[in-house]
Write an enzyme that holds these catalytic residues in place. Structure first.
Site, PDB file in Angstrom:
ATOM      1  N   ASN A   1       0.864  -1.178   0.000  1.00 32.69           N
ATOM      2  CA  ASN A   1       0.000   0.000   0.000  1.00 32.69           C
ATOM      3  C   ASN A   1       0.900   1.228   0.000  1.00 32.69           C
ATOM      4  O   ASN A   1       1.468   1.589   1.024  1.00 32.69           O
ATOM      5  CB  ASN A   1      -0.883  -0.051   1.262  1.00 32.69           C
ATOM      6  N   TRP A   2       1.032   1.843  -1.171  1.00 34.13           N
ATOM      7  CA  TRP A   2       1.959   2.974  -1.280  1.00 34.13           C
ATOM      8  C   TRP A   2       1.425   4.233  -0.611  1.00 34.13           C
ATOM      9  O   TRP A   2       2.150   5.195  -0.409  1.00 34.13           O
ATOM     10  CB  TRP A   2       2.262   3.276  -2.761  1.00 34.13           C
ATOM     11  N   LYS A   3       0.128   4.243  -0.314  1.00 37.89           N
ATOM     12  CA  LYS A   3      -0.524   5.438   0.270  1.00 37.89           C
ATOM     13  C   LYS A   3      -0.253   6.659  -0.613  1.00 37.89           C
ATOM     14  O   LYS A   3      -0.124   6.508  -1.825  1.00 37.89           O
ATOM     15  CB  LYS A   3      -0.086   5.644   1.729  1.00 37.89           C
TER      16      LYS A   3
ATOM     17  N   GLY B   1       2.764  -1.116   4.303  1.00 37.12           N
ATOM     18  CA  GLY B   1       2.812   0.300   3.956  1.00 37.12           C
ATOM     19  C   GLY B   1       4.238   0.745   3.701  1.00 37.12           C
ATOM     20  O   GLY B   1       4.805   0.527   2.623  1.00 37.12           O
ATOM     21  N   GLY B   2       4.858   1.350   4.721  1.00 34.58           N
ATOM     22  CA  GLY B   2       6.197   1.933   4.578  1.00 34.58           C
ATOM     23  C   GLY B   2       7.215   1.043   3.890  1.00 34.58           C
ATOM     24  O   GLY B   2       7.934   1.488   2.981  1.00 34.58           O
TER      25      GLY B   2
ATOM     26  N   GLU C   1      -5.408  -5.001  10.646  1.00 33.40           N
ATOM     27  CA  GLU C   1      -4.431  -3.930  10.846  1.00 33.40           C
ATOM     28  C   GLU C   1      -4.733  -3.176  12.133  1.00 33.40           C
ATOM     29  O   GLU C   1      -5.552  -2.251  12.128  1.00 33.40           O
ATOM     30  CB  GLU C   1      -4.480  -2.958   9.659  1.00 33.40           C
TER      31      GLU C   1
ATOM     32  N   SER D   1       3.262  -1.907  10.510  1.00 34.71           N
ATOM     33  CA  SER D   1       4.710  -1.969  10.751  1.00 34.71           C
ATOM     34  C   SER D   1       5.322  -3.341  10.480  1.00 34.71           C
ATOM     35  O   SER D   1       6.315  -3.716  11.111  1.00 34.71           O
ATOM     36  CB  SER D   1       5.049  -1.496  12.176  1.00 34.71           C
TER      37      SER D   1
ATOM     38  N   GLY E   1       2.242   2.390  10.792  1.00 38.15           N
ATOM     39  CA  GLY E   1       3.163   3.503  10.610  1.00 38.15           C
ATOM     40  C   GLY E   1       3.845   3.945  11.898  1.00 38.15           C
ATOM     41  O   GLY E   1       4.455   5.003  11.950  1.00 38.15           O
TER      42      GLY E   1
ATOM     43  N   GLU F   1      -7.154   4.560   7.749  1.00 38.78           N
ATOM     44  CA  GLU F   1      -6.973   5.973   7.387  1.00 38.78           C
ATOM     45  C   GLU F   1      -8.206   6.506   6.653  1.00 38.78           C
ATOM     46  O   GLU F   1      -8.575   7.668   6.801  1.00 38.78           O
ATOM     47  CB  GLU F   1      -5.692   6.132   6.542  1.00 38.78           C
TER      48      GLU F   1
ATOM     49  N   HIS G   1      -9.637   0.759   4.909  1.00 35.28           N
ATOM     50  CA  HIS G   1      -8.384   1.064   5.606  1.00 35.28           C
ATOM     51  C   HIS G   1      -8.666   2.066   6.732  1.00 35.28           C
ATOM     52  O   HIS G   1      -9.493   2.959   6.573  1.00 35.28           O
ATOM     53  CB  HIS G   1      -7.357   1.628   4.623  1.00 35.28           C
TER      54      HIS G   1
HETATM   55  P1  PGA Z   1       2.703   0.348   7.640  1.00 35.74           P
HETATM   56  O1  PGA Z   1       1.224   0.520   6.990  1.00 35.74           O
HETATM   57  O2  PGA Z   1       3.248  -0.931   7.104  1.00 35.74           O
HETATM   58  O3  PGA Z   1       3.453   1.567   7.162  1.00 35.74           O
HETATM   59  O4  PGA Z   1       2.509   0.323   9.117  1.00 35.74           O
HETATM   60  C1  PGA Z   1       0.390  -0.589   6.791  1.00 35.74           C
HETATM   61  C2  PGA Z   1      -0.907  -0.114   6.199  1.00 35.74           C
HETATM   62  O5  PGA Z   1      -1.424   0.914   6.645  1.00 35.74           O
HETATM   63  O6  PGA Z   1      -1.479  -0.744   5.277  1.00 35.74           O
END
Ligand code: PGA
Length: 252
Positions: free
Chosen positions: A9-11, A236-237, A169, A215, A175, A99, A97
């Site tokens: 997930n590049w966000k 994500g990251g 999640e 994470s 994050g 977010e 998600h």
């Molecule tokens: P993260 O994000 O790996 O940066 O914690 C995961 C996500 O939100 O899908």
């Protein structure tokens, strides 16, 4: 069918040029991923066509989006429909998600509509659930996740549900660098599978792919993925670094 899967997930990160460089590197590093997991790259909307074109046809690398609108088409300035996503080669879409729930007010009712729209367009939803730190500390994690599943997901028919991947999640792990322990992840994944068995049947529960996100990285992926009910990750990251993402893909 249940399968190992890693989704990136590049966000809202990278420029188009940086995104293309990343996907080229991921393709190069994963040429020999014959027996590995399915991999889904979820870049921002404007990158989808270009990233899709950079992926080898018919392989294990797939294209996904991070969101879609609930309506098929119409006067919804700035929005993107599931059908549009399918038309540029998307196979998957992330829905629910935290977010989106937190910053864009997406609730169970809206997510139900988005799920229907995605399925109608032939997309496979990656449906996210997860508790906040407050919820965990109040010892209400299972109630909360049970409720998210019941209200957001279990309205689907058996046939529709078979297209869904679930992602657990925990919000406190996204994050933050604070990963759930593999035991914490396993415990919730097993609970999710149990809820699926109740809502559908035992076979549906066995067949559902359940990802961990929050994470997850090149160092902890192997331990997380070794758990019996953890079928992969939503990353994500660490999905923004080709080498780290490849290590995660190779962590089964
Ligand atoms: P993260 O994000 O790996 O940066 O914690 C995961 C996500 O939100 O899908």
């Amino acid at each position: 069918m249940r399968q190992n899967l890693v989704a990136g997930n590049w966000k809202m990160n990278l420029t188009y040029q940086e995104g293309l460089a990343l996907v080229e590197e991921i393709v190069r590093l994963n040429q020999a991923n014959g027996a590995g997991p399915e991999v889904v790259l979820c870049p921002p909307f404007p990158f989808l066509t270009g990233v899709g074109q950079a992926l080898p046809q018919g392989g294990k690398l797939h294209l996904g989006a991070q969101n879609c609108h609930q309506k098929e088409s119409g006067a919804f300035t700035g929005e993107v429909s599931a059908k549009m996503l399918a038309s540029v080669g998307c196979e998957y879409v992330i829905l629910g998600h935290s977010e989106r729930r937190q910053y864009f007010g997406e609730d169970d009712e809206l997510l139900s509509q988005k799920l229907k729209a995605a399925l109608a367009a032939g997309l496979k939803p990656i449906f996210c659930v997860g508790e906040s730190l407050d919820t965990r500390e109040a010892d209400e994690t299972f109630d909360f996740i049970g409720q998210q599943l019941a209200a957001g997901l279990f309205h689907l028919s058996n046939e529709e549900f078979a297209q869904v991947t679930v992602a657990y999640e925990p919000i406190w792990a996204i994050g933050t660098g604070r990963t759930a322990t593999s035991a914490q992840a396993q415990e919730v994944h097993a609970f999710i599978r149990e809820q699926i068995a109740r809502a559908y049947d035992a076979q549906a529960a066995l067949d559902t792919t359940i990802l961990y996100g929050g994470s997850a990285n090149a160092q902890n992926a192997r331990e997380l993925f070794s758990q019996p009910d953890v079928d992969g990750g939503l990353i994500g990251g660490a999905s923004l670094k080709a080498a780290d993402f490849t290590t995660i893909i190779q962590s089964f």
